[in-house]
Enzyme design. Sequence first.
Site, mmCIF file in Angstrom:
data_model
loop_
_atom_site.group_PDB
_atom_site.id
_atom_site.type_symbol
_atom_site.label_atom_id
_atom_site.label_comp_id
_atom_site.label_asym_id
_atom_site.label_seq_id
_atom_site.Cartn_x
_atom_site.Cartn_y
_atom_site.Cartn_z
ATOM 1 N N SER A 252 -57.363 69.538 3.731
ATOM 2 C CA SER A 252 -58.515 68.849 4.567
ATOM 3 C C SER A 252 -59.148 69.774 6.235
ATOM 4 C CB SER A 252 -57.105 67.760 5.634
ATOM 5 O OG SER A 252 -57.953 66.932 6.696
ATOM 6 N N ASP A 481 -59.603 58.757 -1.577
ATOM 7 C CA ASP A 481 -59.526 59.654 -0.052
ATOM 8 C C ASP A 481 -60.158 59.214 0.984
ATOM 9 O OD1 ASP A 481 -59.202 61.334 2.455
ATOM 10 O OD2 ASP A 481 -58.710 63.562 0.668
ATOM 11 N N HIS A 509 -54.669 61.126 1.270
ATOM 12 C CA HIS A 509 -55.380 61.997 1.193
ATOM 13 C C HIS A 509 -54.269 63.436 0.982
ATOM 14 C CE1 HIS A 509 -57.731 64.656 3.633
ATOM 15 N NE2 HIS A 509 -56.826 64.654 5.083
#
Length: 540
Positions: A252, A481, A509
Amino acid sequence: MQIRRPHPTRDPGDRSRRPHARPHPHGVRAAGVLLAVTALVVPACSTGGSTSSASPAAQAALAALPQATPDALAPYYGQKLNWRGCGVPDFECATLRAPLDYAKPTEGDVRLAVSRKKATGPGERIGSLLVNPGGPGGSAVGYLQAYAGIGYPAEVRARYDMVAVDPRGVARSEPVECLDGPDMDTYTQTDLTPDDGSEQSALVDSYRKFAEGCGADSPKLLRHVSTVDSARDMDILRAVLGDERLNYVGASYGTFLGATYAGLFPKRAGRLVLDGAMDPSLPARRLNLDQTAGFETAFRAFARDCVQQPDCPLGKEADDVGANLKAFFEELDRRPILTGDVDGRRLGESLATIGVIAAMYDEAAWAQLREALTSAMRDNDGAGLLFLADSYYERDADGGYSNLMFANAAVNCLDLPAAFDGPEQVQAALPAFEKASPVFGEGLAWASLNCAYWPVAPTGEPHRIEAKGAKPIVVVGTTRDPATPYRWARALAAQLSSARLLTYEGDGHTAYGRGSDCIDRTINAYLLRGTPPADRKRCS
């Protein structure tokens, strides 16, 4: 806003912070505040067109730093770490010194918490593997000790020393603090869909109070918590650990941090995995709009699944789920419901929205979300949704908060100019956000306003990262995602000169360690043998 994944699949009755079997919360830089949901979205773009809405500065690529270490930084690069036990079996901890201001490295230090678990063997040690779970604001040390150091594949842990450093301002590394527990409770319950001028003023006041608290606590540090600062800290750590190149897995926001490192130090970038990738060329408003669309994509996948389950409380047709949830949120806005919380908190629209969005990070949380929604909608019991929201905010049972949200804002507001300058700009952008997500768009737009009141001017701009001269870098994107839309992975892979794009066709995610044997085998081969995947390889 941030893009991280809480622990949505834990039992609401369990307040221990035991790690989930899947990867620890991941995060992403965002310009909003309260939500993991916070704010981002835009129609799909081509791989190469991501800079079209960025400022002129985004047409330039991040410049590499000189190969030679400046004399003023030599004491930092030459330091020795004093490793000691840190209360977790098999892990060691130490403190790394870095200059507070890289432009003035003799004028003060920042002290960073480092942890490692040495390679267990068998097999020859490859080096150190630095890990970061995202945020910004997620504790990398906590992630290492609770998950990566024990949950990464055994063959990876056998060959690498598993290492983490909390970025400056985060968790154990001189954490930024902004509000106490009661004030954070008030902040997280502030109405994110203001209906009139009075509610708009209340929302602006909450952002101002948050920002003022951060400025009062860390007036000097707030100017030096950028992603570039943290990437430079990682190079000091690489040198102190004795590694010629940095090996790294970032999720991320951790992909932005890792890509920034590669851009600054391309010749020192080793085996880099950037999972749930971000696009550094986008301005904050575009990021927020993209992310809003990402959450809508994930919610539609949830809706299709929900109506196939016998316990779906949102209707029998997927097309009705969004409207029914929106109506429920509006009812909570008028009349919050009880939660059984010892501090008397009720579940209003803001906390309920965050609870739903938190569950979008991992499809394994969908059953828990259905149960929580059923309790709230049929029994007026908001405990389940409140638990999901508390997990997202990292609020403990005693009413205390980690510094996650404080560090998140501190980094985001320094890295990019604010998405909006004031309520008028948010109002003008509402149609685009609501088109991107009829359910979440309004709240995510208003959540993007917080950096407008930040006490420190931003130092960063949108930019491309090319990292010319770096070894192959693996960029991973998940097609549905919610927090880091797949188009961002395509865009970053197009920018990095040596990128190999690895695609996971699925929900949730990030991808590594989340159940795809194809993804895991591919990344493990890269980490262990240096064999990158064929570009554009796809897994499911």
